[in-house]
Design an enzyme around this catalytic site. Structure first.
Site, PDB file in Angstrom:
ATOM      1  N   GLU A 150       4.735  -3.675  12.439  1.00 41.25           N
ATOM      2  CA  GLU A 150       3.623  -2.733  12.336  1.00 41.25           C
ATOM      3  C   GLU A 150       2.504  -3.461  11.617  1.00 41.25           C
ATOM      4  OE1 GLU A 150       0.914  -0.782  11.078  1.00 41.25           O
ATOM      5  OE2 GLU A 150       2.241   0.202   9.646  1.00 41.25           O
ATOM      6  N   CYS A 161      -3.442   0.979   6.930  1.00 45.29           N
ATOM      7  CA  CYS A 161      -3.584   0.433   8.283  1.00 45.29           C
ATOM      8  C   CYS A 161      -4.157   1.449   9.260  1.00 45.29           C
ATOM      9  CB  CYS A 161      -2.241  -0.083   8.795  1.00 45.29           C
ATOM     10  SG  CYS A 161      -0.943   1.179   8.814  1.00 45.29           S
ATOM     11  N   ASN A 205       0.803  -1.227   0.000  1.00 46.41           N
ATOM     12  CA  ASN A 205       0.000   0.000   0.000  1.00 46.41           C
ATOM     13  C   ASN A 205       0.839   1.282   0.000  1.00 46.41           C
ATOM     14  OD1 ASN A 205       0.800  -0.521   2.632  1.00 46.41           O
ATOM     15  ND2 ASN A 205      -1.127   0.116   3.552  1.00 46.41           N
TER      16      ASN A 205
END
Length: 496
Positions: free
Chosen positions: A257, A291, A162
Site C-alpha cells: 500500500e 496516504c 503515520n
C-alpha cells in the site's frame, strides 16, 4: 514492560525474539518529540544477525501456531483486543509524543481502529470459507474437488509512522489469525508506541515467536525483505521503496500500500459547505501526512470563488499547536524529510506562479496550513505526493478535465468526488483510475471491512478484512476419487 519513557538514559530493547526482548547489534537510534525536538527515547537498533534470529524464531513457532484450531487462534485475537483497550490511553499518549498526532486523533486510532482490528480478525478467520467444485472433466459422480487455504509460513510486516498501531494491527492480526508467524519492523519514528503494543501480545497469551519485532532503520527492513526464509511481505510506505520490494518479491506473495495523489473533485452542482468540511479533513488531518489525503483540489470554475472563500475562512480558524493539548486540531510534521519535501513542493509552486496563503508560522517541524491558488499541472505539487498540510487548488472547466488530470500521476489510491447528480457520480467514479472513489465524502474515509488499496504506482493487492487473508494464505485444492465399482468414460465430451 521493557519500556520506561521517563528514564531517558535507558535504552529500549531492540528486538522481541521468541517472546523475549533482547539487545540489538547495530547500536542505537534516537526518537525525538516533533513538537519540541526533545529526546524521548534511545532505542536499540537491529542488524542482519538480529533479523536472522527473529525469522528463525518465527519459523520455529509457525507449525505449532498453525496447528492450533481456528477457534483457539480466534480466542487469542479477542484477548489481545480486550487487553489492548485496557492499555490504549498510554499508547495513544505515546503516539502523540512520538509522531506529533493530536491526542484526539491518537485516541481515535487506538480505540476505534487498532484495538478492534484484533477482534475483527478473529471473526474473519472463523468465516474464511473454502469452496467445493463439481466434476466437469469426466462423466462420473466419483470425484470430489475441495479448495481450502493454508498459511504461507513466515511473513514480514513493515509499517509506517503515520498510523503506527492501526496499520500494523490490521496487518499483524489478520496475518497471524490465518496461521502465519510474523516478523514486524515498525517505523523508527514510532518505535516505543509499537513496542508497547507488542507487550500486549504475550500478556494476552499469544505463543512466543508468533509475532516478533525488530527495531531499526531502512537497512533492517531491507534485510527482512531479502531474507530467504520470509515467505511473504506486507509493506505500507513510499512508492519508491515499494517498487524495490516488489522487484525482490517476484515469486513471493506481497501486499503493498503505497502513495496517493488524492484528487478531490468538486463539480458545479456540489454542496459547497459539505465539500469545504471534507477538504479541511482531507488536507489538514494529521497535517496532511496520510496516504489518502486530498493532494489536489480540482474545483469547477462555476463554484471556484465560493469554495476558495469558504475554505480559506475555515482554514484560518484552525487551532495549530501542541498536539498533546485536547483542543489542538493540527500539530507538527513528524520528521525533517517530510518537512523538506513539503517546503520544496510549495517553493516550486510559488516559483511557477501559484498564489500562497499560510495560516500559522514555520518553526521547527511545524509547517503552516497552506492554501495554493492558481496551481497548474506542471507544478511538482500537482504531480507528486506532498504528504503535508497543503491545499493545492486547480480550476477546472468540467468533469472530463478532472478525469484527465486524475490520470496524469500514475498513482491511484483514493479519490473524492462531490456532486449531487447520481449519474454523474457513477460515470465519473468509474472513469477515475483509483482503487476507491468516495462520493460526497472526504478522501480520508475508509471502512475496516471493505477492500482498500490502489492501482498503478499506488500499490499491489487489497488489504482489510478477508482481502488480507486472501493474500497471506495459499489456495490448496484436494481432488478425491471415491473409487468403487462405478465405470465411466474419462472422455467427458464423448470421444475424440
Amino acid at each position: 514492560m521493557n519500556i520506561d519513557s521517563k528514564v531517558k538514559s535507558e535504552v529500549t530493547k531492540a528486538a522481541l525474539v521468541g517472546g523475549k526482548w533482547v539487545d540489538g547489534h547495530a547500536g542505537i537510534f534516537e526518537v525525538r518529540n516533533p513538537h519540541n525536538g526533545s529526546l524521548l527515547h534511545k532505542v536499540g537498533r537491529c542488524d542482519a544477525s538480529d533479523i536472522d534470529a527473529a525469522v528463525a524464531a518465527a519459523r520455529k513457532a509457525q507449525p505449532g501456531w498453525a496447528a492450533l484450531s481456528v477457534i483457539e487462534r480466534a480466542q487469542i485475537m479477542r484477548r489481545i483486543h480486550q487487553l489492548f483497550l485496557e492499555r490504549a490511553e498510554p499508547i495513544a499518549q505515546m503516539i502523540t509524543a512520538e509522531i506529533g498526532k493530536t491526542i484526539t486523533d491518537s485516541r481515535e486510532e487506538v480505540f476505534e481502529y487498532s484495538a478492534p482490528s484484533w477482534g475483527k480478525a478473529a471473526e474473519e478467520i472463523l468465516r474464511h470459507r473454502g469452496l467445493s467444485f463439481p466434476s466437469t472433466q469426466e462423466r462420473t459422480t466419483n470425484k470430489r474437488l475441495v479448495m481450502n487455504h493454508r498459511p504461507l509460513g513466515v511473513v514480514a510486516a513493515i509499517t509506517p509512522y503515520n498510523f503506527p498501531t492501526d496499520i500494523s494491527s490490521i496487518a499483524l492480526a489478520h496475518i497471524a489469525a490465518a496461521g502465519n508467524c510474523v516478523v514486524w519492523k515498525p517505523s523508527e519514528y514510532s518505535a516505543v508506541s509499537c513496542a508497547m503494543l507488542a507487550d500486549v501480545f504475550k500478556d494476552a497469551g499469544l505463543p512466543d515467536g508468533v509475532i516478533n519485532v525488530v527495531q531499526g532503520l531502512g537497512d533492517a527492513g531491507a534485510a527482512l525483505v531479502d531474507h530467504k526464509d520470509v515467505d511473504g511481505v506486507f509493506f505500507t510506505g513510499s512508492t519508491t521503496t515499494g517498487r524495490k520490494i516488489a522487484e525482490k518479491c517476484a515469486l513471493r506473495p506481497h501486499l503493498l500500500e503505497l502513495g496517493g495523489d488524492g484528487p478531490f473533485i468538486i463539480l458545479a452542482d456540489a454542496d459547497i459547505d459539505a465539500a469545504v468540511d471534507g477538504a479541511m479533513n482531507g488536507c489538514f488531518y494529521y497535517s496532511g501526512q496520510v496516504c489518502t489525503s486530498a493532494e489536489r483540489l480540482l474545483v469547477h470554475e462555476a463554484v471556484y470563488d465560493e469554495f476558495v472563500e469558504k475554505f480559506t475562512k475555515k482554514a484560518r480558524a484552525l487551532k495549530i499547536g501542541n498536539p498533546a493539548n485536547e483542543d489542538t486540531e493540527m500539530g507538527p510534521l513528524c520528521n525533517d524529510a517530510t518537512l523538506g519535501r513539503v517546503k520544496a513542493h510549495v517553493a516550486d509552486a510559488i516559483a511557477k506562479g501559484a498564489v500562497v496563503e499560510q495560516i500559522g508560522k514555520e518553526e521547527g517541524l511545524y509547517y503552516p496550513a497552506t492554501i495554493l491558488k492558481n496551481v497548474t499541472t506542471d507544478m511538482l505539487i500537482a504531480k507528486e505526493e506532498t504528504f503535508g498540510p497543503v491545499a493545492p487548488i486547480i480550476k477546472i472547466k468540467d468533469a472530463e478535465e478532472a478525469i484527465a488530470i486524475a490520470h496524469q500521476t500514475g498513482l491511484g489510491l483514493i479519490a473524492s468526488l462531490w456532486t449531487r447528480d447520481l449519474a454523474t457520480a457513477w460515470r465519473v467514479g468509474e472513469a477515475l483510475p483509483h482503487g476507491s472513489v468516495n462520493i460526497n465524502e472526504t478522501s480520508n474515509y475508509w471502512d475496516q471491512l471493505a477492500p482498500f488499496g490502489g492501482t498503478g504506482l499506488s500499490g499491489v493487492g487489497r488489504e482489510l478484512s478477508q482481502w488480507f487473508l486472501e493474500t497471506f494464505t495459499e489456495r490448496k485444492l484436494l481432488v478425491f476419487d471415491l473409487g468403487g465399482d462405478i465405470k465411466y468414460n474419462r472422455r467427458a465430451e464423448g470421444g475424440w
